[in-house]
Design a protein around this motif. Structure first.
Motif, PDB file in Angstrom:
ATOM      1  N   MET A   1      40.412  13.084   7.764  1.00 12.03           N
ATOM      2  CA  MET A   1      39.033  13.829   7.866  1.00 12.03           C
ATOM      3  C   MET A   1      39.585  15.493   7.052  1.00 12.03           C
ATOM      4  SD  MET A   1      36.866  14.982  10.999  1.00 12.03           S
ATOM      5  CE  MET A   1      36.450  13.054  11.084  1.00 12.03           C
ATOM      6  N   THR A   2      38.504  15.801   6.502  1.00 17.66           N
ATOM      7  CA  THR A   2      38.851  17.099   5.787  1.00 17.66           C
ATOM      8  C   THR A   2      37.319  17.859   6.444  1.00 17.66           C
ATOM      9  OG1 THR A   2      37.415  16.922   3.866  1.00 17.66           O
ATOM     10  CG2 THR A   2      39.720  16.054   3.727  1.00 17.66           C
ATOM     11  N   ARG A   3      37.739  19.182   6.176  1.00 18.41           N
ATOM     12  CA  ARG A   3      36.640  19.998   6.291  1.00 18.41           C
ATOM     13  C   ARG A   3      35.393  19.775   5.703  1.00 18.41           C
ATOM     14  NH1 ARG A   3      39.233  26.270   6.835  1.00 18.41           N
ATOM     15  NH2 ARG A   3      40.534  25.766   8.499  1.00 18.41           N
ATOM     16  N   ALA A   4      35.410  19.358   4.432  1.00 20.77           N
ATOM     17  CA  ALA A   4      34.231  19.208   3.823  1.00 20.77           C
ATOM     18  C   ALA A   4      33.675  17.706   3.582  1.00 20.77           C
ATOM     19  CB  ALA A   4      34.823  19.321   2.232  1.00 20.77           C
ATOM     20  N   ALA A   5      34.664  16.726   3.810  1.00 12.97           N
ATOM     21  CA  ALA A   5      34.268  15.364   3.844  1.00 12.97           C
ATOM     22  C   ALA A   5      34.724  14.534   5.072  1.00 12.97           C
ATOM     23  CB  ALA A   5      34.781  14.561   2.634  1.00 12.97           C
ATOM     24  N   VAL A   6      34.167  13.275   5.200  1.00 14.88           N
ATOM     25  CA  VAL A   6      34.589  12.344   6.356  1.00 14.88           C
ATOM     26  C   VAL A   6      35.063  11.093   5.720  1.00 14.88           C
ATOM     27  CG1 VAL A   6      32.206  11.469   6.738  1.00 14.88           C
ATOM     28  CG2 VAL A   6      33.924  11.283   8.528  1.00 14.88           C
ATOM     29  N   ARG A   7      36.153  10.404   6.047  1.00 14.09           N
ATOM     30  CA  ARG A   7      36.555   9.185   5.749  1.00 14.09           C
ATOM     31  C   ARG A   7      35.961   8.061   6.049  1.00 14.09           C
ATOM     32  NH1 ARG A   7      40.440   5.430   6.677  1.00 14.09           N
ATOM     33  NH2 ARG A   7      41.613   4.487   4.996  1.00 14.09           N
ATOM     34  N   VAL A   8      35.094   7.349   5.152  1.00 12.31           N
ATOM     35  CA  VAL A   8      34.253   6.123   5.506  1.00 12.31           C
ATOM     36  C   VAL A   8      35.078   4.943   5.912  1.00 12.31           C
ATOM     37  CG1 VAL A   8      32.259   4.738   4.734  1.00 12.31           C
ATOM     38  CG2 VAL A   8      32.531   7.167   4.115  1.00 12.31           C
ATOM     39  N   GLY A   9      36.302   4.758   5.098  1.00 15.46           N
ATOM     40  CA  GLY A   9      37.073   3.355   5.391  1.00 15.46           C
ATOM     41  C   GLY A   9      37.783   3.067   3.952  1.00 15.46           C
ATOM     42  N   THR A  10      38.436   2.165   4.173  1.00 13.52           N
ATOM     43  CA  THR A  10      39.158   1.680   3.055  1.00 13.52           C
ATOM     44  C   THR A  10      38.904   0.321   2.678  1.00 13.52           C
ATOM     45  OG1 THR A  10      41.302   2.892   3.834  1.00 13.52           O
ATOM     46  CG2 THR A  10      41.725   0.966   2.191  1.00 13.52           C
ATOM     47  N   PHE A  11      38.513   0.171   1.164  1.00 12.25           N
ATOM     48  CA  PHE A  11      37.830  -1.233   0.895  1.00 12.25           C
ATOM     49  C   PHE A  11      38.613  -1.558  -0.564  1.00 12.25           C
ATOM     50  CE2 PHE A  11      34.657   1.921   2.642  1.00 12.25           C
ATOM     51  CZ  PHE A  11      34.283   1.059   3.979  1.00 12.25           C
ATOM     52  N   GLU A  12      38.452  -2.839  -0.507  1.00 16.24           N
ATOM     53  CA  GLU A  12      39.281  -3.530  -1.900  1.00 16.24           C
ATOM     54  C   GLU A  12      38.009  -2.981  -3.191  1.00 16.24           C
ATOM     55  OE1 GLU A  12      41.747  -5.236  -4.678  1.00 16.24           O
ATOM     56  OE2 GLU A  12      41.827  -4.789  -2.466  1.00 16.24           O
ATOM     57  N   PRO A  13      38.547  -2.299  -4.172  1.00 15.45           N
ATOM     58  CA  PRO A  13      37.848  -1.882  -5.146  1.00 15.45           C
ATOM     59  C   PRO A  13      36.943  -3.200  -5.848  1.00 15.45           C
ATOM     60  CG  PRO A  13      39.947  -1.037  -5.497  1.00 15.45           C
ATOM     61  CD  PRO A  13      39.997  -1.967  -4.422  1.00 15.45           C
ATOM     62  N   GLY A  14      35.664  -2.725  -5.938  1.00 10.34           N
ATOM     63  CA  GLY A  14      34.933  -4.063  -6.446  1.00 10.34           C
ATOM     64  C   GLY A  14      34.179  -4.856  -5.506  1.00 10.34           C
ATOM     65  N   SER A  15      34.662  -4.897  -4.081  1.00 14.52           N
ATOM     66  CA  SER A  15      34.435  -5.914  -3.233  1.00 14.52           C
ATOM     67  C   SER A  15      32.914  -5.445  -2.703  1.00 14.52           C
ATOM     68  CB  SER A  15      35.367  -5.859  -1.987  1.00 14.52           C
ATOM     69  OG  SER A  15      35.365  -4.463  -1.393  1.00 14.52           O
ATOM     70  N   LEU A  16      32.432  -6.406  -2.100  1.00 15.58           N
ATOM     71  CA  LEU A  16      31.131  -6.207  -1.406  1.00 15.58           C
ATOM     72  C   LEU A  16      31.038  -4.881  -0.401  1.00 15.58           C
ATOM     73  CD1 LEU A  16      29.791  -9.961  -0.553  1.00 15.58           C
ATOM     74  CD2 LEU A  16      29.138  -8.565  -2.410  1.00 15.58           C
ATOM     75  N   GLN A  17      32.109  -4.866   0.271  1.00 11.90           N
ATOM     76  CA  GLN A  17      32.191  -3.569   1.280  1.00 11.90           C
ATOM     77  C   GLN A  17      32.357  -2.349   0.452  1.00 11.90           C
ATOM     78  OE1 GLN A  17      34.053  -6.425   1.462  1.00 11.90           O
ATOM     79  NE2 GLN A  17      33.935  -7.284   3.544  1.00 11.90           N
ATOM     80  N   TRP A  18      33.034  -2.360  -0.917  1.00 14.86           N
ATOM     81  CA  TRP A  18      33.167  -1.150  -1.586  1.00 14.86           C
ATOM     82  C   TRP A  18      31.827  -0.866  -2.316  1.00 14.86           C
ATOM     83  CZ3 TRP A  18      33.084  -0.314  -7.016  1.00 14.86           C
ATOM     84  CH2 TRP A  18      33.737   0.857  -7.421  1.00 14.86           C
ATOM     85  N   HIS A  19      31.189  -1.711  -2.641  1.00 13.28           N
ATOM     86  CA  HIS A  19      29.806  -1.487  -3.124  1.00 13.28           C
ATOM     87  C   HIS A  19      28.829  -0.778  -1.824  1.00 13.28           C
ATOM     88  CE1 HIS A  19      30.553  -2.352  -7.362  1.00 13.28           C
ATOM     89  NE2 HIS A  19      30.922  -3.768  -7.029  1.00 13.28           N
ATOM     90  N   ALA A  20      29.024  -1.516  -1.019  1.00 18.79           N
ATOM     91  CA  ALA A  20      28.009  -1.410   0.336  1.00 18.79           C
ATOM     92  C   ALA A  20      28.420   0.478   0.789  1.00 18.79           C
ATOM     93  CB  ALA A  20      28.277  -2.258   1.282  1.00 18.79           C
ATOM     94  N   ALA A  21      29.631   0.772   0.426  1.00 16.68           N
ATOM     95  CA  ALA A  21      29.745   2.177   0.899  1.00 16.68           C
ATOM     96  C   ALA A  21      29.115   2.992  -0.139  1.00 16.68           C
ATOM     97  CB  ALA A  21      31.224   2.319   1.030  1.00 16.68           C
ATOM     98  N   ARG A  22      28.828   2.762  -1.220  1.00 20.03           N
ATOM     99  CA  ARG A  22      28.308   3.579  -2.159  1.00 20.03           C
ATOM    100  C   ARG A  22      26.686   3.493  -2.127  1.00 20.03           C
ATOM    101  NH1 ARG A  22      33.357   2.804  -3.157  1.00 20.03           N
ATOM    102  NH2 ARG A  22      34.339   4.041  -4.637  1.00 20.03           N
TER     103      ARG A  22
END
Length: 300
Positions: free
Chosen positions: A1-22
């Protein structure tokens, strides 16, 4: 965690979860397309993909090899910079601007500062300036500035492996003016997604490809199109034919000027190269790649 942003998670690039996070946001790999600066994606194609109206695209060999080499490049950077702890990271979302998503390759932690590390591979050095500077292709500049603005960091390093053996590093400081341009363009793009207003059709190859995919079936019917569009299409065909003829003439003149030589240059800039023909065919002329721009970020 940073002051400016919060970590959403770690996802495989191009995976359904990766796209869902966007969903509902713009990632660093997308901001250049939003600005009209990406060689791979257009505003139009990105808009339709994010609205679920077109396929998000599949992997290719260049992308797969880039991921395979990422760890090696990161390890080499770490060896050259013992002042940093090089850490993997995940997907981040800016606290104040939830549409702002970042998924940097690595984060760098030093005693007095934190930074972003971008890792790239390239076939050749076109678009890459002097090592140690911020002279990188503008679409990568947009990406790394987006990450900095998302995380609230002030500098980034870019480690690139060119041609499999030419390792270089670049340094990109945060620029508030350019970051403001990115934010404004992204916010407008998000508004167009929410309102269902697609960008105009443009000249990008990705736009043409997406439109082809939007209508895969063929019905045996006629459609009346506007006279202006019909004339513009016919004029474009005629212009293309004329341009092809001029290209053949110019290529013949370059080949004639080269004689037996291999490369044509002008003021030190590569223009074209003679390549062997297949079988018994004589050599032909291939244009040298045009250098990608390395200017400041601005909307196209």
């Amino acid at each position: 965690m940073t002051r400016a942003a919060v970590r959403v998670g770690t996802f495989e690039p191009g995976s359904l979860q990766w796209h869902a996070a966007r969903d509902g946001g713009i990632g660093g790999s997308e901001i250049a397309a939003v600005l009209g600066l990406s060689p791979w994606e257009s505003r139009f194609s990105l808009w339709h993909k994010k609205n679920g109206l077109a396929a998000t695209g599949s992997d290719n060999e260049a992308m797969r090899w880039g991921r395979r080499l990422e760890n090696l490049i990161a390890d080499w950077f770490a060896e050259q910079h013992p002042e940093f702890r090089v850490r993997r990271t995940g997907t981040w979302r800016n606290r104040l601007r939830p549409f702002q998503i970042g998924n940097p390759d690595r984060l760098l932690y030093g005693l007095t500062k934190r930074a972003v590390l971008g890792i790239k591979t390239a076939r050749d050095s076109l678009g890459w300036g002097r090592p140690g500077t911020d002279e990188i292709p503008v679409y990568y500049r947009a990406q790394v500035l987006w990450y900095l603005d998302t995380l609230g960091f002030t500098e980034a390093y870019i480690a690139v492996l060119i041609g499999g053996s030419d390792y270089r590093e670049y340094h990109v400081p945060y620029d508030a003016g350019e970051a403001a341009t990115l934010r404004k363009a992204a916010a407008q793009f998000i508004t167009s997604l929410e309102s269902g207003t697609p960008p105009d059709i443009d000249t990008h190859a990705a736009t043409y490809q997406v439109i082809r995919e939007l209508h895969p079936d063929i019905d045996d019917v006629d459609v009346e199109i506007a006279g202006e569009l019909a004339e513009r299409y016919r004029a474009a065909l005629a212009d293309h034919k004329a341009a092809e003829a001029l290209k053949r003439q110019a290529a013949a003149e370059v080949l004639d000027a080269l004689g037996r030589a291999r490369r044509a240059v002008c003021a030190g800039e590569p223009i074209a190269i003679r390549v062997p023909g297949r079988g018994d065919a004589p050599p032909s002329l291939r244009p040298s790649p045009v250098r990608p721009p390395m200017q400041k970020v601005s909307a196209a």
